[in-house]
Motif scaffolding. Structure first.
Motif, mmCIF file in Angstrom:
data_model
loop_
_atom_site.group_PDB
_atom_site.id
_atom_site.type_symbol
_atom_site.label_atom_id
_atom_site.label_comp_id
_atom_site.label_asym_id
_atom_site.label_seq_id
_atom_site.Cartn_x
_atom_site.Cartn_y
_atom_site.Cartn_z
ATOM 1 N N PRO A 114 -1.351 -8.697 -5.596
ATOM 2 C CA PRO A 114 -2.160 -8.066 -4.835
ATOM 3 C C PRO A 114 -2.057 -6.022 -4.858
ATOM 4 N N PRO A 115 -2.592 -5.638 -4.769
ATOM 5 C CA PRO A 115 -1.761 -4.431 -4.336
ATOM 6 C C PRO A 115 -2.033 -4.000 -2.946
ATOM 7 N N LEU A 116 -2.454 -4.538 -1.903
ATOM 8 C CA LEU A 116 -2.605 -4.557 -0.905
ATOM 9 C C LEU A 116 -1.734 -5.016 0.214
ATOM 10 N N GLU A 117 -0.664 -6.204 -0.681
ATOM 11 C CA GLU A 117 0.576 -6.692 -0.559
ATOM 12 C C GLU A 117 2.193 -5.778 -1.184
ATOM 13 N N ARG A 118 1.681 -4.989 -1.508
ATOM 14 C CA ARG A 118 3.035 -4.034 -2.105
ATOM 15 C C ARG A 118 3.668 -3.508 -1.369
ATOM 16 N N GLU A 119 4.868 -3.598 -2.137
ATOM 17 C CA GLU A 119 5.804 -3.170 -0.491
ATOM 18 C C GLU A 119 5.648 -1.539 -1.025
ATOM 19 N N VAL A 120 5.680 -0.401 0.046
ATOM 20 C CA VAL A 120 6.201 0.486 0.405
ATOM 21 C C VAL A 120 7.528 0.797 1.495
ATOM 22 N N THR A 121 7.971 2.215 1.331
ATOM 23 C CA THR A 121 9.111 2.981 1.972
ATOM 24 C C THR A 121 9.380 3.895 2.214
ATOM 25 N N LEU A 122 8.434 4.524 3.454
ATOM 26 C CA LEU A 122 8.540 6.156 2.909
ATOM 27 C C LEU A 122 9.614 6.002 4.237
ATOM 28 N N SER A 123 9.137 8.108 4.689
ATOM 29 C CA SER A 123 10.279 8.767 5.366
ATOM 30 C C SER A 123 9.628 9.696 5.293
ATOM 31 N N ILE A 124 8.045 9.777 6.020
ATOM 32 C CA ILE A 124 7.742 11.413 5.834
ATOM 33 C C ILE A 124 7.165 12.639 6.795
ATOM 34 N N SER A 125 7.209 13.579 7.180
ATOM 35 C CA SER A 125 6.754 14.217 8.422
ATOM 36 C C SER A 125 6.002 15.016 8.552
ATOM 37 N N ASN A 126 4.928 15.371 9.219
ATOM 38 C CA ASN A 126 4.563 16.220 9.035
ATOM 39 C C ASN A 126 4.039 16.738 7.464
ATOM 40 N N GLU A 127 3.147 15.959 6.898
ATOM 41 C CA GLU A 127 2.610 15.817 5.585
ATOM 42 C C GLU A 127 1.523 15.869 5.906
ATOM 43 N N SER A 128 0.016 15.881 5.084
ATOM 44 C CA SER A 128 -1.020 15.442 4.982
ATOM 45 C C SER A 128 -1.587 13.946 4.421
ATOM 46 N N VAL A 129 -2.360 14.455 5.483
ATOM 47 C CA VAL A 129 -2.965 12.180 4.285
ATOM 48 C C VAL A 129 -3.523 11.948 3.085
ATOM 49 N N PRO A 130 -3.564 12.936 2.626
ATOM 50 C CA PRO A 130 -3.552 12.757 1.510
ATOM 51 C C PRO A 130 -1.924 12.879 0.721
ATOM 52 N N PHE A 131 -1.581 14.080 0.957
ATOM 53 C CA PHE A 131 0.115 13.925 0.387
ATOM 54 C C PHE A 131 1.265 12.244 0.514
ATOM 55 N N VAL A 132 1.036 11.555 1.933
ATOM 56 C CA VAL A 132 1.117 10.720 2.138
ATOM 57 C C VAL A 132 0.569 9.228 0.801
ATOM 58 N N LEU A 133 -0.804 9.630 1.085
ATOM 59 C CA LEU A 133 -1.619 8.299 -0.232
ATOM 60 C C LEU A 133 -1.114 8.359 -1.814
ATOM 61 N N ASN A 134 -0.820 10.214 -1.934
ATOM 62 C CA ASN A 134 -0.244 9.940 -3.026
ATOM 63 C C ASN A 134 1.394 9.682 -3.605
ATOM 64 N N ALA A 135 1.896 9.262 -2.557
ATOM 65 C CA ALA A 135 3.111 8.600 -1.999
ATOM 66 C C ALA A 135 3.228 7.548 -2.385
ATOM 67 N N ILE A 136 2.174 7.038 -1.576
ATOM 68 C CA ILE A 136 1.991 5.367 -1.422
ATOM 69 C C ILE A 136 1.823 5.386 -3.060
ATOM 70 N N SER A 137 0.402 5.632 -3.960
ATOM 71 C CA SER A 137 0.330 5.905 -4.844
ATOM 72 C C SER A 137 1.581 5.001 -5.839
ATOM 73 N N GLN A 138 2.097 6.293 -5.569
ATOM 74 C CA GLN A 138 3.315 6.396 -6.892
ATOM 75 C C GLN A 138 4.518 4.871 -6.741
ATOM 76 N N GLN A 139 4.297 5.140 -5.301
ATOM 77 C CA GLN A 139 5.331 3.772 -5.696
ATOM 78 C C GLN A 139 4.698 2.463 -5.579
ATOM 79 N N THR A 140 3.351 2.084 -5.384
ATOM 80 C CA THR A 140 2.855 0.568 -5.853
ATOM 81 C C THR A 140 1.803 0.706 -7.471
ATOM 82 N N ALA A 141 1.437 1.954 -8.163
ATOM 83 C CA ALA A 141 0.968 1.453 -9.099
ATOM 84 C C ALA A 141 -0.825 1.564 -8.309
#
Length: 606
Positions: free
Chosen positions: A25-52
């Protein structure tokens, strides 16, 4: 060539990743991130790239200018979003899309608590753990990803939430506040107590003496909660339509009720006063004082008071009155009264009265057993009454049966119409046939055989029949006598007799014993049988032992001979059979009666 191979490997990895993500399920897909001082859309885009997954939101839902930092390692999308938005955004899933919506601070009827459960040592997510409120009777189970979501009514005063899982220590969640609470909880395994033989044996014995619950009738979620939760909950009253549709909800298996009403099947931990069930009542532990069910009552502990069921009752232990249309089953001990349309079974000791249409079975009984067909018990003290058969390994009391009584040890009385058997008895046997290996009592019957008792084969002669053979069997005080005799002068068409009688042998001398016999003999000529052609004898005799297994006997007899003067052989045979008579009279119906005093002499073996 190298570029082609590299492209092929990247394509393969991408396909595998998409295949794995599509099954999670989309909400249970695993994410590994280490992001500093970036916008929320940038972080969401990074999550999208990892989890489809694809995020959908309005500009007014999230800030596009605020900078954030985040560091997560192999955490779910849900966990990551909660870390980013801290409850200010809610989300819905539509296929691969996650729709972000503003979480307005509107007063709600429930407080939502959600999060993940982990093993504190391994970090593994824990499935099928129970999160519950003891006061509000609400609960939920973690799913296969360790996630749970529980809605707690807001009218609860400081609701206490607990986390329980079989094999783990219970954990109390921090007091909840606000409408949304997100938590991650780590559970520690219970410390195992070092097992010793003294601790193991009672545990094994307890498992053996446990009523098997009909768990196939109970929803899996309810069973899991029951196994997970160590607390015992209490309620004055519970009502259920089916096991999981109950005022105690999915915590009914851990709740003790004063009163319980089940429209179909009920499943509770205990009942303290009254329980009624349309089909069945299933109680994991104790139940009292009154339990009634249309089909069955099943109690894993002690049932006390009155228990009634249309088909059967099954309990671990019973104290009171048990009544069932078919069978009562008690694994351990039972007291007072059992009434079974077909049968009663008690695995331990029964004390009281058992009445069954067909059978009573138990390992030990003290009281009264009454069965239409058979009673079977190990040790018994009291009375066994059966239409056909009684069996007890040992009985002190009385056995009464229509056909057979059987025991290894009897101290009392056996009464039946056909056959009594006892390896040893002290008392009395009354039946057509009595058998015992040894005894300190008296068997009364047509044929008595005590293997270590009194047995004699006797060859004798008297004034009427010169050649007689008799077998005496039983005990000295009372034995049966079966005999045949013949007058040898005309063997082509001989006069002969067969007889039966009872005898007693008195005296304690090693050489001399005194006999008193009462016998009856049917006199025949060839194959001719006359209904009134009998000799009745009363004998007083003396037995003189001449070797360990041989003795001679002689005595006086008082004889009564009754014969029909109209019989075929009366004139030429039966009228002159007696050598002399004290009295000789013929009645108007043609019966001739002669009396005389005679004697006999013989030799005995065995």
């Amino acid at each position: 060539m190298k570029k082609i191979l590299l492209l092929f490997l990247i394509s393969t990895l991408t396909i595998n990743l998409k295949s794995q993500n599509s099954s999670v399920p989309p909400l249970e897909r695993e994410v590994t991130l280490s992001i500093s001082n970036e916008s929320v859309p940038f972080v969401l885009n990074a999550i999208s790239q990892q989890t489809a997954v694809v995020f959908s939101y309005s500009p007014n839902v999230i800030s596009t200018t605020n900078k954030i930092s985040i560091d997560v390692n192999a955490k779910s999308v849900r966990h990551t979003l909660n870390t980013i938005f801290t409850g200010t955004v809610k989300y819905k899933v539509r296929g691969k899309y996650i729709i972000l919506q503003k979480n307005d601070a509107v007063a709600k009827e429930e407080v939502v608590v959600e999060g993940y459960l982990y093993d504190s040592q391994t970090g593994d997510k824990l499935t099928n753990a129970t999160v519950y409120s003891k006061e509000q009777k609400v609960s939920t189970l973690t799913d296969e990803y360790g996630y749970f979501k529980l809605e707690v009514p807001t009218d609860a005063a400081n609701p206490e939430l607990k986390v329980s899982k079989e094999g783990y220590a219970d954990t109390l969640l921090s007091p909840i506040s606000g409408n949304l609470n997100y938590v991650n909880v780590e559970l520690s395994t219970k410390q195992k107590i070092e097992e010793t033989p003294l601790l193991i044996e009672p545990t094994v014995e307890k498992e053996k003496n446990r009523i098997r619950m009909p768990e196939w009738l109970i929803p899996n979620r309810l069973l899991i909660n029951t196994k997970n939760i160590s607390d015992t909950l209490f309620s004055k009253f519970q009502f259920s339509l089916i096991p999981f549709v109950s005022t105690n909800k999915l915590l009914s298996g851990k709740t003790v009720n004063d009163y319980s009403l089940n429209m179909t099947i009920g499943y509770v931990q205990g009942v303290r006063k009254v329980e009624l069930g349309g089909i069945a009542n299933i109680v994991r532990e104790d139940a009292g004082y009154c339990q009634l069910a249309g089909v069955a009552n099943v109690v894993g502990g002690l049932a006390y008071g009155f228990q009634g069921a249309g088909t059967f009752n099954a309990v671990r232990q019973m104290s009171g009155i048990q009544a069932a249309g078919v069978i009562n089953f008690v694994l351990n001990d039972a007291d007072y009264i059992q009434l079974g349309g077909t049968g009663n079974f008690v695995g331990g000791k029964f004390t009281g009265v058992q009445v069954a249409g067909i059978f009573n079975i138990g390992s030990e009984m003290s009281g009264v057993q009454v069965a239409g067909v058979t009673n079977l018990t190990g040790e018994a003290e009291g009375v066994q009454v059966a239409g056909v058969h009684n069996h007890a390994k040992k009985i002190v009391g009385t056995q009464v049966a229509g056909v057979i009584n059987n025991t290894d040890s009897l101290d009392g009385v056996q009464v039946t119409s056909v056959f009594n058997r006892a390896a040893y008895f002290k008392g009395y046997q009354i039946a057509v046939i009595n058998y015992a290996d040894s005894c300190d009592g008296i068997p009364f019957g047509l044929f008595n055989f005590v293997r270590k008792g009194y047995h004699k084969i006797e060859l004798s002669a008297d004034e009427v029949f010169y050649s007689n053979l008799a077998f005496r069997s039983g005990v000295k005080k009372f034995h049966s006598i079966v005999s045949v005799g013949i007058r040898p002068e005309n063997l082509d068409n001989p006069v002969w007799m067969f007889g039966y009688g009872l005898g007693t042998t008195l005296g304690k001398s090693d050489k001399y014993l005194f006999d008193i016999d009462l016998t009856a003999h049917q006199v025949m000529k060839g194959s001719y049988f006359a209904s009134r052609n009998s000799i009745y004898k009363f004998t007083l005799g003396l037995d003189r032992k001449i070797s360990p297994k041989t003795s001679i006997t002689f005595g006086l007899t008082y004889n009564i001979y009754v014969t029909d003067t109209n019989s075929k052989y009366y004139s030429d045979t039966f009228s002159s059979l007696v050598p002399y008579s004290f009295t000789n009279s013929t009645s108007s119906n043609g019966n001739n009666v002669k009396t005389w005093v005679g004697g006999k002499i013989g030799i005995r073996f065995l």
